[in-house]
Design an enzyme around this catalytic site. Sequence first.
Site, PDB file in Angstrom:
ATOM      1  N   HIS A   1       4.731  -0.272 -10.178  1.00  0.00           N
ATOM      2  CA  HIS A   1       3.127  -0.893  -9.696  1.00  0.00           C
ATOM      3  C   HIS A   1       2.084  -0.026 -10.580  1.00  0.00           C
ATOM      4  O   HIS A   1       1.038   1.147 -10.026  1.00  0.00           O
ATOM      5  CB  HIS A   1       2.205  -0.349  -8.269  1.00  0.00           C
ATOM      6  CG  HIS A   1       1.575  -1.418  -8.333  1.00  0.00           C
ATOM      7  ND1 HIS A   1       1.371  -1.968  -6.549  1.00  0.00           N
ATOM      8  CD2 HIS A   1       0.273  -1.251  -7.727  1.00  0.00           C
ATOM      9  CE1 HIS A   1       0.666  -2.038  -5.908  1.00  0.00           C
ATOM     10  NE2 HIS A   1      -0.885  -1.768  -7.541  1.00  0.00           N
TER      11      HIS A   1
ATOM     12  N   GLN B   1      -2.820   4.881  -6.572  1.00  0.00           N
ATOM     13  CA  GLN B   1      -4.160   4.401  -5.788  1.00  0.00           C
ATOM     14  C   GLN B   1      -4.390   5.227  -4.564  1.00  0.00           C
ATOM     15  O   GLN B   1      -5.596   5.593  -3.985  1.00  0.00           O
ATOM     16  CB  GLN B   1      -4.111   3.041  -5.584  1.00  0.00           C
ATOM     17  CG  GLN B   1      -4.223   2.170  -6.195  1.00  0.00           C
ATOM     18  CD  GLN B   1      -4.931   1.172  -6.510  1.00  0.00           C
ATOM     19  OE1 GLN B   1      -3.339   0.643  -6.339  1.00  0.00           O
ATOM     20  NE2 GLN B   1      -5.768   0.415  -6.547  1.00  0.00           N
TER      21      GLN B   1
ATOM     22  N   ASN C   1       5.506  -4.799  -9.548  1.00  0.00           N
ATOM     23  CA  ASN C   1       3.722  -5.595  -8.853  1.00  0.00           C
ATOM     24  C   ASN C   1       3.618  -6.279 -10.413  1.00  0.00           C
ATOM     25  O   ASN C   1       2.462  -5.481 -11.393  1.00  0.00           O
ATOM     26  CB  ASN C   1       2.623  -4.293  -8.664  1.00  0.00           C
ATOM     27  CG  ASN C   1       1.311  -5.455  -7.479  1.00  0.00           C
ATOM     28  OD1 ASN C   1       1.593  -5.930  -6.723  1.00  0.00           O
ATOM     29  ND2 ASN C   1       0.638  -4.674  -8.742  1.00  0.00           N
ATOM     30  N   GLU C   2       2.124  -7.165 -10.442  1.00  0.00           N
ATOM     31  CA  GLU C   2       1.793  -7.683 -10.915  1.00  0.00           C
ATOM     32  C   GLU C   2       2.036  -7.672 -12.399  1.00  0.00           C
ATOM     33  O   GLU C   2       1.195  -7.191 -13.291  1.00  0.00           O
ATOM     34  CB  GLU C   2       0.339  -7.691 -10.950  1.00  0.00           C
ATOM     35  CG  GLU C   2      -0.725  -7.808  -9.212  1.00  0.00           C
ATOM     36  CD  GLU C   2      -1.983  -7.503  -8.755  1.00  0.00           C
ATOM     37  OE1 GLU C   2      -2.558  -6.956 -10.067  1.00  0.00           O
ATOM     38  OE2 GLU C   2      -2.729  -8.003  -8.218  1.00  0.00           O
TER      39      GLU C   2
END
Length: 422
Positions: free
Chosen positions: A111, A21, A155-156
């Site tokens: 991630h 990101q 992550n998630e």
Amino acid sequence: MAGELKFSEQFLWGTATSPTQVEGHVVNEWTDYVASDGGHCRVACNHYHRYEEDVQLMAGLGVNAYRMGIEWSRLQDKPFAPLNQTELQRYIHLLDLLKERNITPMVVLHHFSNPPWITKGGGWLNPTTIPAFVDYVTKLVSALKERVHIWNTFNEPDTYASLTYLLGGFPPFEKWKFMKYRRVIKHMAEAHVRVSEVIRQNKFSCAPEIGIAKNWTSFGAFQIYAFWDHLLAEASHHSFNRFVLKEFLGGNRRNASTFLGVNYYGRARLNHFRALVPTNNVSIEELKKFGIVADDMFERHPSGFGKLLKRFQREYNLPIYITEHGAASNDQDFRIRDLTAHLLELHAAVNHGVDVRGFFYWSLLDNFEWQFGYSKKFGLFSVDFNDEALPRKLTRVGEFYRSVCRGQTNSTNLSARDKISM
Ligand code: FCB
């Protein structure tokens, strides 16, 4: 609740980003992807070349922690390869700059992205991804153990597995493949347990901390008597929350983690099988007609945050980090109100006895928000993506968060809660 937001001296006030990101120049499954607004991640915030400046921004904010990812695809170009030393040195330099500024890193190992050779081999559907990941983490942790002690393995996992194989939002954009969704979660949970053993085998100067970041969305029916919506909400809660938590933290597996990371944004309520959230193409204007307050992504539900923290404390009795919370909006007052409301819930939960050790605001910078590109503004610093120089500018929510990190919030700032109808 009036008065100051007082947290313990050791409390980590941080901010968070992820490699795809912000870094730019990554080669993974996102490199050739074009988001709904036409954006791509090939340059992103160019954090890859500008991390020194970004660390200074963090220091100016007064954060004492930073949740950052390390991009696997930079470090290994084939399974079981030695780590790429140039890329490793770059991350080491970043970690050293953080240390100079007394900013504690929390490193995220996965991630939402993978090296191309993992993707080619079937990604997390393929069980051989597990030993490859374990090998990578073994080498990485051994290289960074003097600099990093907080490790956020995944992550998630629920967001990742559902957007790749159920909802078609992330590469490879498949839909309704429930067996694949389950398989990815099971493989990631096994990898989490295995890397947690690997991490513990190292000697650290402080005790290592290990955990996942669980995204928490609560699901409900918008109308009390809508039986089918209740049923769908219950099924969603089962698949995205209960099943995932059981795989990662059920039974003996709980002992693999020393903390639970919580990413909390809000809730999704269903109306005739339609989720009333902006990410499902329901406009904020339409949501207003339902009386729903939302940022550009989700319905806001601060009171659910406090309840969730108490529930996690009861169910798992692990220290908690709020690994992500933030709001995407161009309306800075809205974002300040949102943050205030959530911090008040957090504060109340801590006073109630919930062991929360830190809070990481999503995100340091406006950045590449996956399938939505650059249209969602989460930054404490805005980034002007129309200007090649990618200038960063402190936002008003950034100023507010700075006062939180410096312990300067008082009842005047907090009265914003009165104006929030969440
Ligand atoms: C979370 C992700 C993070 C970012 C925020 C808005 O689900 O972990 O990368 O996309 O949402």
